[in-house]
Scaffold this motif. Sequence first.
Motif, PDB file in Angstrom:
ATOM      1  N   GLY A   1     -41.304 -11.342 -14.883  1.00 28.45           N
ATOM      2  CA  GLY A   1     -40.330 -11.666 -13.543  1.00 28.45           C
ATOM      3  C   GLY A   1     -39.643 -10.375 -13.229  1.00 28.45           C
ATOM      4  O   GLY A   1     -38.866  -9.805 -13.894  1.00 28.45           O
ATOM      5  N   TRP A   2     -39.324 -10.397 -11.760  1.00 27.40           N
ATOM      6  CA  TRP A   2     -38.420  -9.331 -11.230  1.00 27.40           C
ATOM      7  C   TRP A   2     -37.646  -9.979  -9.918  1.00 27.40           C
ATOM      8  O   TRP A   2     -38.276 -10.536  -9.160  1.00 27.40           O
ATOM      9  CB  TRP A   2     -39.170  -8.275 -10.780  1.00 27.40           C
ATOM     10  CG  TRP A   2     -38.363  -7.210 -10.424  1.00 27.40           C
ATOM     11  CD1 TRP A   2     -37.522  -6.229 -10.997  1.00 27.40           C
ATOM     12  CD2 TRP A   2     -37.829  -6.771  -9.117  1.00 27.40           C
ATOM     13  NE1 TRP A   2     -37.026  -5.251 -10.209  1.00 27.40           N
ATOM     14  CE2 TRP A   2     -37.007  -5.595  -8.957  1.00 27.40           C
ATOM     15  CE3 TRP A   2     -38.170  -7.411  -7.777  1.00 27.40           C
ATOM     16  CZ2 TRP A   2     -36.540  -5.202  -7.887  1.00 27.40           C
ATOM     17  CZ3 TRP A   2     -37.758  -6.928  -6.516  1.00 27.40           C
ATOM     18  CH2 TRP A   2     -36.716  -5.703  -6.586  1.00 27.40           C
ATOM     19  N   PRO A   3     -36.419  -9.988  -9.960  1.00 25.75           N
ATOM     20  CA  PRO A   3     -35.309  -9.473 -10.884  1.00 25.75           C
ATOM     21  C   PRO A   3     -35.458 -10.274 -12.114  1.00 25.75           C
ATOM     22  O   PRO A   3     -35.745 -11.422 -12.125  1.00 25.75           O
ATOM     23  CB  PRO A   3     -34.198  -9.431 -10.252  1.00 25.75           C
ATOM     24  CG  PRO A   3     -34.369  -9.586  -8.757  1.00 25.75           C
ATOM     25  CD  PRO A   3     -35.733 -10.170  -8.595  1.00 25.75           C
ATOM     26  N   GLU A   4     -35.437  -9.641 -13.312  1.00 29.61           N
ATOM     27  CA  GLU A   4     -35.288 -10.505 -14.658  1.00 29.61           C
ATOM     28  C   GLU A   4     -34.571 -11.388 -14.741  1.00 29.61           C
ATOM     29  O   GLU A   4     -33.199 -11.379 -14.178  1.00 29.61           O
ATOM     30  CB  GLU A   4     -34.823  -9.466 -15.791  1.00 29.61           C
ATOM     31  CG  GLU A   4     -35.052 -10.224 -17.000  1.00 29.61           C
ATOM     32  CD  GLU A   4     -34.631  -9.116 -18.016  1.00 29.61           C
ATOM     33  OE1 GLU A   4     -34.886  -9.304 -19.327  1.00 29.61           O
ATOM     34  OE2 GLU A   4     -34.811  -7.920 -17.884  1.00 29.61           O
ATOM     35  N   GLY A   5     -34.763 -12.722 -14.860  1.00 26.91           N
ATOM     36  CA  GLY A   5     -33.575 -13.800 -14.810  1.00 26.91           C
ATOM     37  C   GLY A   5     -33.712 -14.689 -13.725  1.00 26.91           C
ATOM     38  O   GLY A   5     -32.922 -15.633 -13.374  1.00 26.91           O
ATOM     39  N   ALA A   6     -34.468 -14.281 -12.704  1.00 25.96           N
ATOM     40  CA  ALA A   6     -34.561 -14.725 -11.244  1.00 25.96           C
ATOM     41  C   ALA A   6     -35.704 -15.549 -11.004  1.00 25.96           C
ATOM     42  O   ALA A   6     -35.622 -16.757 -10.273  1.00 25.96           O
ATOM     43  CB  ALA A   6     -34.385 -13.643 -10.043  1.00 25.96           C
ATOM     44  N   VAL A   7     -36.837 -15.275 -11.502  1.00 26.89           N
ATOM     45  CA  VAL A   7     -38.123 -16.182 -11.289  1.00 26.89           C
ATOM     46  C   VAL A   7     -38.794 -16.361 -12.837  1.00 26.89           C
ATOM     47  O   VAL A   7     -38.828 -15.466 -13.651  1.00 26.89           O
ATOM     48  CB  VAL A   7     -38.685 -15.205 -10.353  1.00 26.89           C
ATOM     49  CG1 VAL A   7     -39.153 -13.972 -11.021  1.00 26.89           C
ATOM     50  CG2 VAL A   7     -40.404 -16.098 -10.074  1.00 26.89           C
ATOM     51  N   ASP A   8     -39.180 -17.657 -12.872  1.00 24.74           N
ATOM     52  CA  ASP A   8     -40.222 -17.966 -14.208  1.00 24.74           C
ATOM     53  C   ASP A   8     -41.097 -16.941 -14.441  1.00 24.74           C
ATOM     54  O   ASP A   8     -41.935 -16.585 -13.404  1.00 24.74           O
ATOM     55  CB  ASP A   8     -40.643 -19.420 -13.841  1.00 24.74           C
ATOM     56  CG  ASP A   8     -41.026 -19.960 -15.215  1.00 24.74           C
ATOM     57  OD1 ASP A   8     -41.249 -19.129 -16.067  1.00 24.74           O
ATOM     58  OD2 ASP A   8     -41.765 -20.957 -14.912  1.00 24.74           O
ATOM     59  N   PRO A   9     -41.259 -16.360 -15.354  1.00 25.82           N
ATOM     60  CA  PRO A   9     -42.435 -15.348 -15.662  1.00 25.82           C
ATOM     61  C   PRO A   9     -43.731 -16.198 -16.252  1.00 25.82           C
ATOM     62  O   PRO A   9     -44.430 -15.475 -16.939  1.00 25.82           O
ATOM     63  CB  PRO A   9     -41.752 -14.268 -17.005  1.00 25.82           C
ATOM     64  CG  PRO A   9     -40.737 -15.362 -17.797  1.00 25.82           C
ATOM     65  CD  PRO A   9     -40.245 -16.260 -16.693  1.00 25.82           C
ATOM     66  N   ALA A  10     -44.030 -17.168 -15.673  1.00 32.51           N
ATOM     67  CA  ALA A  10     -45.015 -17.966 -16.355  1.00 32.51           C
ATOM     68  C   ALA A  10     -46.082 -17.580 -15.569  1.00 32.51           C
ATOM     69  O   ALA A  10     -46.172 -16.890 -14.380  1.00 32.51           O
ATOM     70  CB  ALA A  10     -44.887 -19.387 -15.864  1.00 32.51           C
ATOM     71  N   TYR A  11     -47.561 -17.781 -16.072  1.00 32.27           N
ATOM     72  CA  TYR A  11     -48.836 -17.762 -15.263  1.00 32.27           C
ATOM     73  C   TYR A  11     -48.804 -18.594 -14.031  1.00 32.27           C
ATOM     74  O   TYR A  11     -49.212 -18.148 -13.174  1.00 32.27           O
ATOM     75  CB  TYR A  11     -49.901 -17.888 -16.393  1.00 32.27           C
ATOM     76  CG  TYR A  11     -51.384 -17.614 -15.427  1.00 32.27           C
ATOM     77  CD1 TYR A  11     -51.685 -16.215 -15.281  1.00 32.27           C
ATOM     78  CD2 TYR A  11     -52.208 -18.692 -15.322  1.00 32.27           C
ATOM     79  CE1 TYR A  11     -52.711 -15.974 -14.542  1.00 32.27           C
ATOM     80  CE2 TYR A  11     -53.199 -18.383 -14.589  1.00 32.27           C
ATOM     81  CZ  TYR A  11     -53.709 -17.214 -14.377  1.00 32.27           C
ATOM     82  OH  TYR A  11     -54.838 -16.684 -13.814  1.00 32.27           O
ATOM     83  N   THR A  12     -48.251 -19.833 -14.222  1.00 37.37           N
ATOM     84  CA  THR A  12     -48.382 -20.613 -13.129  1.00 37.37           C
ATOM     85  C   THR A  12     -47.180 -21.711 -13.344  1.00 37.37           C
ATOM     86  O   THR A  12     -46.960 -21.866 -14.421  1.00 37.37           O
ATOM     87  CB  THR A  12     -49.836 -21.552 -12.828  1.00 37.37           C
ATOM     88  OG1 THR A  12     -49.700 -22.275 -11.684  1.00 37.37           O
ATOM     89  CG2 THR A  12     -50.211 -22.240 -14.061  1.00 37.37           C
ATOM     90  N   ASN A  13     -46.726 -22.393 -11.998  1.00 37.91           N
ATOM     91  CA  ASN A  13     -45.560 -23.289 -12.075  1.00 37.91           C
ATOM     92  C   ASN A  13     -45.897 -24.222 -10.961  1.00 37.91           C
ATOM     93  O   ASN A  13     -46.104 -23.552  -9.746  1.00 37.91           O
ATOM     94  CB  ASN A  13     -44.361 -22.414 -11.878  1.00 37.91           C
ATOM     95  CG  ASN A  13     -43.209 -23.277 -12.075  1.00 37.91           C
ATOM     96  OD1 ASN A  13     -43.002 -24.585 -11.792  1.00 37.91           O
ATOM     97  ND2 ASN A  13     -42.099 -22.926 -12.752  1.00 37.91           N
ATOM     98  N   PRO A  14     -45.712 -25.538 -11.102  1.00 40.35           N
ATOM     99  CA  PRO A  14     -46.073 -26.475  -9.984  1.00 40.35           C
ATOM    100  C   PRO A  14     -44.870 -26.567  -9.089  1.00 40.35           C
ATOM    101  O   PRO A  14     -45.307 -27.298  -8.079  1.00 40.35           O
ATOM    102  CB  PRO A  14     -46.187 -27.888 -11.063  1.00 40.35           C
ATOM    103  CG  PRO A  14     -45.515 -27.264 -12.194  1.00 40.35           C
ATOM    104  CD  PRO A  14     -45.700 -26.053 -12.657  1.00 40.35           C
ATOM    105  N   GLY A  15     -43.816 -25.797  -9.634  1.00 36.87           N
ATOM    106  CA  GLY A  15     -43.020 -25.425  -8.453  1.00 36.87           C
ATOM    107  C   GLY A  15     -43.353 -24.375  -7.458  1.00 36.87           C
ATOM    108  O   GLY A  15     -42.252 -24.111  -6.487  1.00 36.87           O
TER     109      GLY A  15
END
Length: 276
Positions: A162-176
Motif C-alpha cells: 500500500g502507498w502511502p504506507e499505513g494509509a491503505v490496506d495492502p490486501a488483495y481485495t477488501n469488501p470495503g
Amino acid sequence: MNMDRSRRNLLISGSIFGACAIGGLLPSVCAMRQLTRKPAMSPNAIPKRPEGEAKPMLDEDIAPVLARLDAWYAANLAADKYVFNPPATDAQLDAFEHLVGFRMPRSYRQLYKWHNGENDDRWGHIYGLPLLTLEHATADWKAWTSTLTEFGGNRYAIPGGGWPEGAVDPAYTNPGWIPLTNDGSSGHIGLDFDPWPGGRAGQVILYGRDEDVKVVLAESLGQFLDWVARLLESGNFRLKAAADEVVLRQFRLKQPQVDHFHEGARILLGAPDQFL
C-alpha cells in the motif's frame, strides 16, 4: 518488468463487458492465476493493521467540479462517442448502499444523480476509463466478494502493498472497496471505506488484479474529480492515436506519455509501480 507491462497491454484485446459475459467471475479466475504466479502469504506474514483510526469522511458538494467537467467534455469530446447514461434514481442508490453495507458520501450520490455511468468501455470519460453504472459496480463488487469467500476470508492470501504506507490496506481485495471504474482487466479506481489509520474514509484508491500495490489517489471523491478536471483543463490529454499505434482507448494523458491512466497516475503522484 517487461513481462508485467505486457500483461497490462493485453487490455487491447479485452473488454469490460466481455468480462461481464463470463458471469462476473473474472477476479476469481485471475486470483487463481496470481496464486500460481507467486506464493500465498503465510498466516504469520499477514500484515498487522497499525493502531489508531482513519480520518473521517469529507462532506463535499461536488456540483462545481461536475459543472467544470461538463464544460470540458462538451468542448473536447465527440458527443456521438462519449455518451453518459441518464441520472440514477434515489431508489437505485439506496439499493446499492443496502447491498454493499456502506452509506455513500453526498458526493457519490451527486455523481450518480449527474449520470449513472456509461456503457462503452472504449470511450470512457476518465481518460478513457468509463464511470461504471450502479449495475456494473454491483456486479464487480459481488465478484470480488466471491473471490474473498474462495480465499476463506483471507484478504491477504495474495501478497500486496500500500502507498502511502499505513494509509491503505495492502490486501488483495477488501469488501470495503467500491469500484468507480473498471479497465477491462479487473483493475479499478474506487472508494475505500476500510482505510488504514494513515488514510481517510472514502478516499479514492487504485486496486485490482494487477494492482499489487494499492495507491491512494486522493483523500475524497471530490478531490479526485478536481484533480482530473485540473489535468484536463491544463491541457494534459491526448485524443488521437498515431497511425502506427494500436490502442484500446485514444483518450489518454499527454504527460507522462503512457497508454493507461493507472500507470500515469502513479507516475504523477510519485507512487511505486503496481507490481511487487
